[in-house]
Motif scaffolding. Structure first.
Motif, mmCIF file in Angstrom:
data_model
loop_
_atom_site.group_PDB
_atom_site.id
_atom_site.type_symbol
_atom_site.label_atom_id
_atom_site.label_comp_id
_atom_site.label_asym_id
_atom_site.label_seq_id
_atom_site.Cartn_x
_atom_site.Cartn_y
_atom_site.Cartn_z
ATOM 1 N N UNK A 16 0.818 -1.140 0.027
ATOM 2 C CA UNK A 16 -0.142 -0.001 0.052
ATOM 3 C C UNK A 16 0.627 1.177 -0.076
ATOM 4 N N UNK A 17 0.273 2.470 -0.179
ATOM 5 C CA UNK A 17 1.041 3.671 0.114
ATOM 6 C C UNK A 17 1.949 3.917 0.932
ATOM 7 N N UNK A 18 1.625 3.387 2.304
ATOM 8 C CA UNK A 18 2.571 3.444 3.453
ATOM 9 C C UNK A 18 3.714 2.870 3.138
ATOM 10 N N UNK A 19 3.695 1.510 2.502
ATOM 11 C CA UNK A 19 4.980 0.834 2.284
ATOM 12 C C UNK A 19 5.745 1.528 0.993
ATOM 13 N N UNK A 236 -0.223 9.112 6.604
ATOM 14 C CA UNK A 236 -1.764 8.907 7.148
ATOM 15 C C UNK A 236 -2.643 9.025 6.051
ATOM 16 N N UNK A 237 -3.882 8.280 6.283
ATOM 17 C CA UNK A 237 -4.827 8.566 5.466
ATOM 18 C C UNK A 237 -5.710 9.850 5.828
ATOM 19 N N UNK A 238 -6.677 10.183 5.117
ATOM 20 C CA UNK A 238 -7.276 11.389 5.477
ATOM 21 C C UNK A 238 -7.860 11.369 6.823
ATOM 22 N N UNK A 239 -8.363 10.103 7.559
ATOM 23 C CA UNK A 239 -8.876 10.186 8.684
ATOM 24 C C UNK A 239 -7.772 10.015 9.895
ATOM 25 N N UNK A 240 -6.654 10.364 9.390
ATOM 26 C CA UNK A 240 -5.329 10.517 10.378
ATOM 27 C C UNK A 240 -5.133 9.187 10.879
ATOM 28 N N UNK A 243 -1.900 3.890 7.461
ATOM 29 C CA UNK A 243 -2.392 3.211 6.412
ATOM 30 C C UNK A 243 -1.803 1.560 6.708
ATOM 31 N N UNK A 244 -2.836 0.578 6.061
ATOM 32 C CA UNK A 244 -2.255 -0.789 6.493
ATOM 33 C C UNK A 244 -2.727 -1.447 5.238
ATOM 34 N N UNK A 245 -2.129 -2.919 5.268
ATOM 35 C CA UNK A 245 -2.614 -3.784 4.264
ATOM 36 C C UNK A 245 -4.059 -4.124 4.231
ATOM 37 N N UNK A 246 -4.645 -3.845 5.009
ATOM 38 C CA UNK A 246 -6.249 -3.972 5.038
ATOM 39 C C UNK A 246 -7.173 -2.964 4.576
ATOM 40 N N UNK A 247 -6.444 -1.674 4.032
ATOM 41 C CA UNK A 247 -7.094 -0.742 3.437
ATOM 42 C C UNK A 247 -6.753 -0.880 1.889
ATOM 43 N N UNK A 250 -6.054 1.614 -0.778
ATOM 44 C CA UNK A 250 -4.587 2.205 -0.918
ATOM 45 C C UNK A 250 -3.803 1.579 -1.310
ATOM 46 N N UNK A 251 -3.959 0.103 -1.639
ATOM 47 C CA UNK A 251 -2.903 -0.835 -2.396
ATOM 48 C C UNK A 251 -2.627 -0.346 -3.717
#
Length: 303
Positions: A16-19, A236-240, A243-247, A250-251
């Protein structure tokens, strides 16, 4: 100055974007210092590792043109030459040395039992004095490192920050009930084996850094204790929320499936990081990185 860093994804979900943010910082810092980038894929947990997730790592890196210099070139090369299962003997040798030094104890506690004993799910040493046999199967091996022990965490630039092991990681597991080494031990041994001297990871993994330095002290690996660390702010996502692989949305896999271009993904990263200008590729990111751009009041790296 350093010579080698690494990106070390776990193939338990689509990247995802965090990675990607972590990969970008790692690669940009390496290029800035003319250091080598190792691709290390952590695949010990076979219950969560899937072929499609391993393939996604190579696809994502190439799609976003994020470079690496050492490591597998594709899934077949990885499975033959780079899987962690090829290094099981190294992990076992380390575990054996810890047994000889009386640094481990056997634990038959379930997560449910630990939860009854500890509200924050930290392990309070229930089995520490029981002298359970390390030869019994289906038991975790825990290391005798309690909460409050201090590790000297070396920062990029040489500053040393004394850091205490947090409650959640006291007596952390080094060998799991399934007989495989746990993440903390395997990660340390891999970084030593490949000669990694700088590790870039998110702030959420600061506690793992402390645990790993203390573990390296127990196995007398000064090479790892001299490793420099940089813990970057999380994207961070918009909700602060982190980000995780469950999102799924965002992958990178999800985005590519829906026709999102490389440039659009980089532009989305720009918006999430509140960058002063949009970026469209890896080179754009490197240019901003080298200028020391501040993200959400956090400096990526002081030049």
């Amino acid at each position: 100055m350093f010579t080698k860093t690494r990106i070390a994804p776990t193939p338990s979900g689509y990247l995802h974007l965090g990675n990607v943010f972590n990969f970008l910082i790692t690669a940009a810092l390496a290029r800035q210092n003319k250091a080598t980038i190792l691709l290390r894929i952590d695949d010990l947990d076979q219950s969560r590792t899937k072929r499609k997730y391993i393939e996604d790592i190579f696809t994502t890196l190439r799609f976003l043109e994020i470079p690496w210099d050492e490591g597998p070139t594709d899934i077949l090369d990885f499975q033959k030459n780079w899987t962690q299962h090829n290094r099981i003997s190294l992990y076992q040798d380390t575990l054996n040395s810890l047994v000889i030094k009386n640094q481990l104890f056997s634990c038959n506690c379930s997560r449910k039992k630990v939860g009854r004993e500890s509200r924050d799910l930290s392990y309070p040493g229930i089995c520490l004095s029981k002298n359970l046999s390390l030869k019994e199967k289906d038991r975790n091996w825990r290391i005798k490192i309690a909460m409050g022990e201090v590790a000297d965490v070396k920062q990029i630039g040489g500053t040393i920050i004394p850091s205490r092991l947090p409650p959640a990681l006291q007596y952390f597991i080094v060998k799991k009930k399934d007989g495989l080494p746990a993440y903390q031990l395997a990660s340390v041994i891999d970084d030593i084996y490949f000669g990694v001297d700088t590790i870039i990871r998110g702030k959420d993994l600061q506690s793992s850094t402390i645990a790993q330095i203390l573990l390296a002290d127990k196995i007398h690996h000064n090479q790892f204790k001299d490793t420099a660390f940089y813990h970057h702010p999380l994207i961070m996502a918009s909700q602060h929320l982190k980000l995780s692989k469950s999102a799924g949305s965002t992958s990178i896999f999800y985005m590519r499936q829906h026709g999102v271009t490389k440039a659009a993904i980089y532009q989305e990263i720009s918006r999430l990081l509140l960058l002063p200008e949009l970026i469209s590729d890896f080179n754009d990111f490197v240019q901003l990185f080298n200028r020391g751009i501040i993200l959400n009041n956090n400096l990526i790296l002081k030049k």
